[in-house]
Design an enzyme around this catalytic site. Structure first.
Site, mmCIF file in Angstrom:
data_model
loop_
_atom_site.group_PDB
_atom_site.id
_atom_site.type_symbol
_atom_site.label_atom_id
_atom_site.label_comp_id
_atom_site.label_asym_id
_atom_site.label_seq_id
_atom_site.Cartn_x
_atom_site.Cartn_y
_atom_site.Cartn_z
ATOM 1 N N HIS A 4 -8.406 -4.880 1.031
ATOM 2 C CA HIS A 4 -7.442 -4.160 1.881
ATOM 3 C C HIS A 4 -8.240 -3.194 2.766
ATOM 4 O O HIS A 4 -9.129 -3.601 3.501
ATOM 5 C CB HIS A 4 -6.429 -3.488 0.951
ATOM 6 C CG HIS A 4 -5.222 -2.883 1.592
ATOM 7 N ND1 HIS A 4 -4.839 -3.137 2.886
ATOM 8 C CD2 HIS A 4 -4.284 -2.010 1.106
ATOM 9 C CE1 HIS A 4 -3.730 -2.459 3.162
ATOM 10 N NE2 HIS A 4 -3.373 -1.763 2.104
ATOM 11 N N ASP A 17 -9.668 -4.621 10.447
ATOM 12 C CA ASP A 17 -10.870 -3.947 9.957
ATOM 13 C C ASP A 17 -12.141 -4.371 10.689
ATOM 14 O O ASP A 17 -13.161 -3.703 10.578
ATOM 15 C CB ASP A 17 -11.047 -4.212 8.452
ATOM 16 C CG ASP A 17 -10.013 -3.468 7.640
ATOM 17 O OD1 ASP A 17 -9.736 -2.313 7.972
ATOM 18 O OD2 ASP A 17 -9.478 -4.052 6.681
ATOM 19 N N HIS A 45 -6.134 -12.909 6.882
ATOM 20 C CA HIS A 45 -5.004 -12.000 6.670
ATOM 21 C C HIS A 45 -3.839 -12.781 6.076
ATOM 22 O O HIS A 45 -3.579 -13.907 6.485
ATOM 23 C CB HIS A 45 -4.574 -11.343 7.987
ATOM 24 C CG HIS A 45 -3.801 -10.090 7.779
ATOM 25 N ND1 HIS A 45 -2.489 -10.107 7.394
ATOM 26 C CD2 HIS A 45 -4.175 -8.789 7.844
ATOM 27 C CE1 HIS A 45 -2.078 -8.865 7.243
ATOM 28 N NE2 HIS A 45 -3.084 -8.044 7.506
HETATM 29 N N1 ACO Z 1 -14.035 -15.221 4.516
HETATM 30 C C1 ACO Z 1 -14.174 -16.514 4.135
HETATM 31 N N2 ACO Z 1 -13.128 -17.269 3.706
HETATM 32 C C2 ACO Z 1 -11.922 -16.677 3.684
HETATM 33 C C3 ACO Z 1 -11.718 -15.334 4.085
HETATM 34 C C4 ACO Z 1 -12.843 -14.611 4.514
HETATM 35 N N3 ACO Z 1 -12.720 -13.331 4.908
HETATM 36 N N4 ACO Z 1 -10.414 -15.030 3.967
HETATM 37 C C5 ACO Z 1 -9.808 -16.125 3.493
HETATM 38 N N5 ACO Z 1 -10.713 -17.123 3.326
HETATM 39 C C6 ACO Z 1 -10.442 -18.461 2.820
HETATM 40 C C7 ACO Z 1 -10.239 -18.358 1.314
HETATM 41 O O1 ACO Z 1 -11.438 -18.486 0.599
HETATM 42 C C8 ACO Z 1 -9.272 -19.487 1.068
HETATM 43 O O2 ACO Z 1 -9.983 -20.697 1.000
HETATM 44 P P1 ACO Z 1 -9.971 -21.562 -0.350
HETATM 45 O O3 ACO Z 1 -8.549 -22.012 -0.508
HETATM 46 O O4 ACO Z 1 -10.954 -22.659 -0.091
HETATM 47 O O5 ACO Z 1 -10.388 -20.627 -1.450
HETATM 48 C C9 ACO Z 1 -8.419 -19.526 2.314
HETATM 49 O O6 ACO Z 1 -9.203 -18.912 3.343
HETATM 50 C C10 ACO Z 1 -7.113 -18.756 2.145
HETATM 51 O O7 ACO Z 1 -7.436 -17.415 1.815
HETATM 52 P P2 ACO Z 1 -6.763 -16.566 0.670
HETATM 53 O O8 ACO Z 1 -7.807 -15.727 -0.015
HETATM 54 O O9 ACO Z 1 -5.921 -17.433 -0.196
HETATM 55 O O10 ACO Z 1 -5.838 -15.632 1.523
HETATM 56 P P3 ACO Z 1 -5.051 -14.374 0.994
HETATM 57 O O11 ACO Z 1 -3.850 -14.270 1.829
HETATM 58 O O12 ACO Z 1 -4.853 -14.409 -0.468
HETATM 59 O O13 ACO Z 1 -6.066 -13.172 1.282
HETATM 60 C C11 ACO Z 1 -7.294 -11.553 2.414
HETATM 61 C C12 ACO Z 1 -6.050 -12.443 2.442
HETATM 62 C C13 ACO Z 1 -7.378 -10.815 1.072
HETATM 63 C C14 ACO Z 1 -7.204 -10.537 3.527
HETATM 64 C C15 ACO Z 1 -8.544 -12.446 2.599
HETATM 65 O O14 ACO Z 1 -8.482 -13.095 3.844
HETATM 66 C C16 ACO Z 1 -9.845 -11.661 2.463
HETATM 67 O O15 ACO Z 1 -10.319 -11.471 1.351
HETATM 68 N N6 ACO Z 1 -10.434 -11.185 3.599
HETATM 69 C C17 ACO Z 1 -11.637 -10.398 3.549
HETATM 70 C C18 ACO Z 1 -11.304 -8.937 3.220
HETATM 71 C C19 ACO Z 1 -10.603 -8.256 4.354
HETATM 72 O O16 ACO Z 1 -10.991 -8.320 5.504
HETATM 73 N N7 ACO Z 1 -9.542 -7.520 4.003
HETATM 74 C C20 ACO Z 1 -8.760 -6.732 4.972
HETATM 75 C C21 ACO Z 1 -7.464 -7.384 5.287
HETATM 76 S S1 ACO Z 1 -6.556 -6.480 6.503
HETATM 77 C C22 ACO Z 1 -6.046 -5.127 5.668
HETATM 78 O O17 ACO Z 1 -5.732 -5.161 4.522
HETATM 79 C C23 ACO Z 1 -5.995 -3.875 6.380
#
Ligand code: ACO
Length: 386
Positions: free
Chosen positions: A227, A323, A266
Site C-alpha cells: 500500500h 506511488d 493496482h
Molecule cells: N510487479 C510484478 N508483477 C505484478 C505486480 C508488480 N508490481 N503487481 C501485480 N503483479 C502481477 C502479480 O504477480 C499477479 O501475477 P500472477 O497471477 O502470475 O501471480 C498479477 O499481476 C495480478 O496481481 P495481484 O497481486 O493478484 O494483484 P492484487 O490486486 O492482489 O495486488 C497490488 C495489487 C498489491 C498493488 C500489487 O499490484 C502490488 O503488489 N504492487 C506493488 C506494490 C505497490 O506498488 N503498491 C502500491 C499500490 S497503490 C496504493 O496502495 C497507494
C-alpha cells in the site's frame, strides 16, 4: 459455511462492495478519479489541498468565506502540545518516521479536548487538528533525528499547508513551483475510496471508537509495502538502479526472480494507468527540468517502459500507480526517502477523517465472516499424551 457463502468468497475482498460512500468514485475503466463528484484532474488545476480537504470532509466546495474560515482554523491548529515535542525527542532515532507517526498520532489523542466525542462537530474539529498537526509531527521528528532543532510552523495566512511543510523541513521557503507540485501531490493522495488504510479506519470507526483510534489503525495499514509503503520502495529501487544503463538488467532480473516491482499494479486500475500517476508523471518531468535534475525521471520512464512491456508479454498487464512517480517527484524536491510514506499519511489524513465522519453518521458494525478451512470436531488430547 454454506455452499452459497463459499461461492461468495473473494480472496482479498477483490471486487466486493463492502459499504456505501459518497466521498470518492474510481472509474478504473475510464481512468477517472473523482472526489465528491469533481474530477481530480480539475482539482489539481484549480483547487488547493485545503479546499480539497474541505470538499472531502464537508461534501461540497466551500464558498470564499467558508474556505477562509477553514484555512484560518487549520493555521490556528498548527501547533502540537509541548509534551508531544518532549516525547518526540525521546523516540529512538532508529525508529522509522512512519512508526513514529503511528505512535505519536495515537499519543496525541491524550491531549485532544474532544477525544471521546464522535459528534459531527467534534469530528470536524478533530479532523482540522489532525490535518494541521500531522505535518508538524513529521517535520519535527525528521529534524530531531538529524540533530536539528524543529522549526516552528508559520502562522502566516498566506502560507499553505504544502508550503509550510516544506519550510518546516529545511527552514527555507521552497520556490513557487515546488510548493505547487507538493500541493498537487497532497491533493492526489487525499483519498481513494475503500483502499486498505481507509477501510481499516472505517472498521475501527464502525465499532464507535474515536477518530484518533481509527486514524492510528489506518496508519498501520498504510505502512505496508503493498500500500503506501510502496513509494519508499520505489525510491530505493531508483537509487539501486541509479543509471539508465542498469535499468533493463535490473528489471529483467526482478521479473525472472518473480519479484513485484514497487509502484506498479493496482487492484482497481487493472487495465490502465492510475490517473494519479499520469498527473504525477508530468510533475516529475517538469520538476526535473526546472531543477536541472532529470535523471530520476528518466530512470523512472525507462523502468516504466520495460515493466509495462514485460507484463504485457506475460498477459498480466500492470501500469504505474500513484506511488511510482511520486517517488522521483519527492526526491527532486529534496525530501528524505523515509518521509515519503508519512507524507502519504499526512495527505490521506483528509480522506480518512472524511470516511470516519461518514461512517459515524450512518453506522453499522463491520464484521464479515471467514471461509473456515481448519480442522473440525477433534478430540482433545491431554498434554502428556501429545
Ligand atoms: N510487479 C510484478 N508483477 C505484478 C505486480 C508488480 N508490481 N503487481 C501485480 N503483479 C502481477 C502479480 O504477480 C499477479 O501475477 P500472477 O497471477 O502470475 O501471480 C498479477 O499481476 C495480478 O496481481 P495481484 O497481486 O493478484 O494483484 P492484487 O490486486 O492482489 O495486488 C497490488 C495489487 C498489491 C498493488 C500489487 O499490484 C502490488 O503488489 N504492487 C506493488 C506494490 C505497490 O506498488 N503498491 C502500491 C499500490 S497503490 C496504493 O496502495 C497507494
Amino acid at each position: 459455511m454454506t455452499q452459497a457463502q463459499t461461492e461468495e468468497f473473494k480472496a482479498g475482498l477483490d471486487g466486493v462492495i463492502a459499504g456505501e460512500s459518497k466521498i470518492c468514485l474510481i472509474d478504473g475503466d475510464n481512468r477517472r478519479l473523482s472526489y465528491r463528484g469533481y474530477n481530480v484532474a480539475d482539482l489539481v488545476k484549480y483547487s488547493s489541498f485545503e479546499e480539497t480537504a474541505y470538499l472531502l470532509i464537508k461534501g461540497y466546495l466551500p464558498t470564499p468565506d467558508e474556505l477562509s474560515a477553514f484555512k484560518k482554523a487549520l493555521i490556528e491548529a498548527r501547533q502540537i502540545p509541548t509534551q508531544i515535542l518532549d516525547i518526540l525527542a525521546l523516540v529512538p532515532v532508529k525508529t522509522s518516521p512512519m512508526d513514529m507517526f503511528r505512535t505519536i498520532i495515537s499519543t496525541l489523542s491524550q491531549y485532544d479536548p474532544e477525544v471521546d466525542s464522535n459528534t459531527p462537530e467534534a469530528n470536524f474539529n478533530k479532523a482540522i487538528r489532525l490535518i494541521a498537526q500531522a505535518p508538524i509531527i513529521i517535520a519535527a521528528y525528521h529534524r530531531l533525528r538529524h540533530k536539528l532543532k524543529p522549526i516552528e510552523a508559520k502562522k502566516d495566512p498566506s502560507s499553505s499547508l504544502a508550503a509550510n511543510f516544506l519550510y518546516m523541513l529545511t527552514g527555507e521557503e521552497a520556490d513557487e513551483y515546488a510548493q505547487k507540485v507538493f500541493d498537487i501531490c497532497l491533493i492526489l493522495h487525499a483519498d481513494h475510496c475503500f483502499n486498505a488504510s481507509t477501510f481499516t479506519a472505517r472498521v475501527t470507526a464502525a465499532t464507535l471508537s474515536d477518530m484518533h483510534s481509527a486514524v492510528t489503525s489506518a496508519i498501520g495499514a498504510l505502512k505496508g509495502p503493498l500500500h503506501g509503503g510502496a513509494n519508499q520502495e520505489v525510491m530505493e529501487l531508483l537509487l539501486k538502479v541509479n543509471s539508465l544503463d542498469n535499468v533493463d538488467g535490473y528489471i529483467n532480473k526482478m521479473f525472472e526472480e518473480g519479484k513485484k516491482i514497487p509502484g506498479f499494479g493496482h487492484r482497481v486500475y487493472r487495465n490502465c494507468e492510475d490517473p494519479r500517476a499520469t498527473i504525477l508523471r508530468e510533475c516529475s518531468r517538469e520538476l526535473g527540468i526546472r531543477n536541472k535534475n532529470t535523471k530520476w525521471f528518466e530512470i523512472s520512464e525507462a523502468i516504466s517502459q520495460i515493466v509495462v512491456k514485460r507484463a504485457e508479454e506475460k498477459k498480466k498487464p500492470i501500469y504505474p500507480n500513484v506511488d511510482f512517480y511520486s517517488a522521483s517527484t519527492y526526491h527532486v524536491l529534496g525530501i528524505d526517502t523515509q518521509l515519503f510514506t508519512p507524507i502519504f499519511a499526512m495527505s490521506r489524513m483528509a480522506g480518512w477523517c472524511a470516511h470516519i465522519i461518514e461512517q459515524h453518521a450512518n453506522n453499522r458494525l463491520i464484521r464479515p465472516q471467514a471461509h473456515y478451512l481448519g480442522e473440525k470436531d477433534l478430540n482433545y488430547l491431554e498434554i502428556s499424551k501429545r
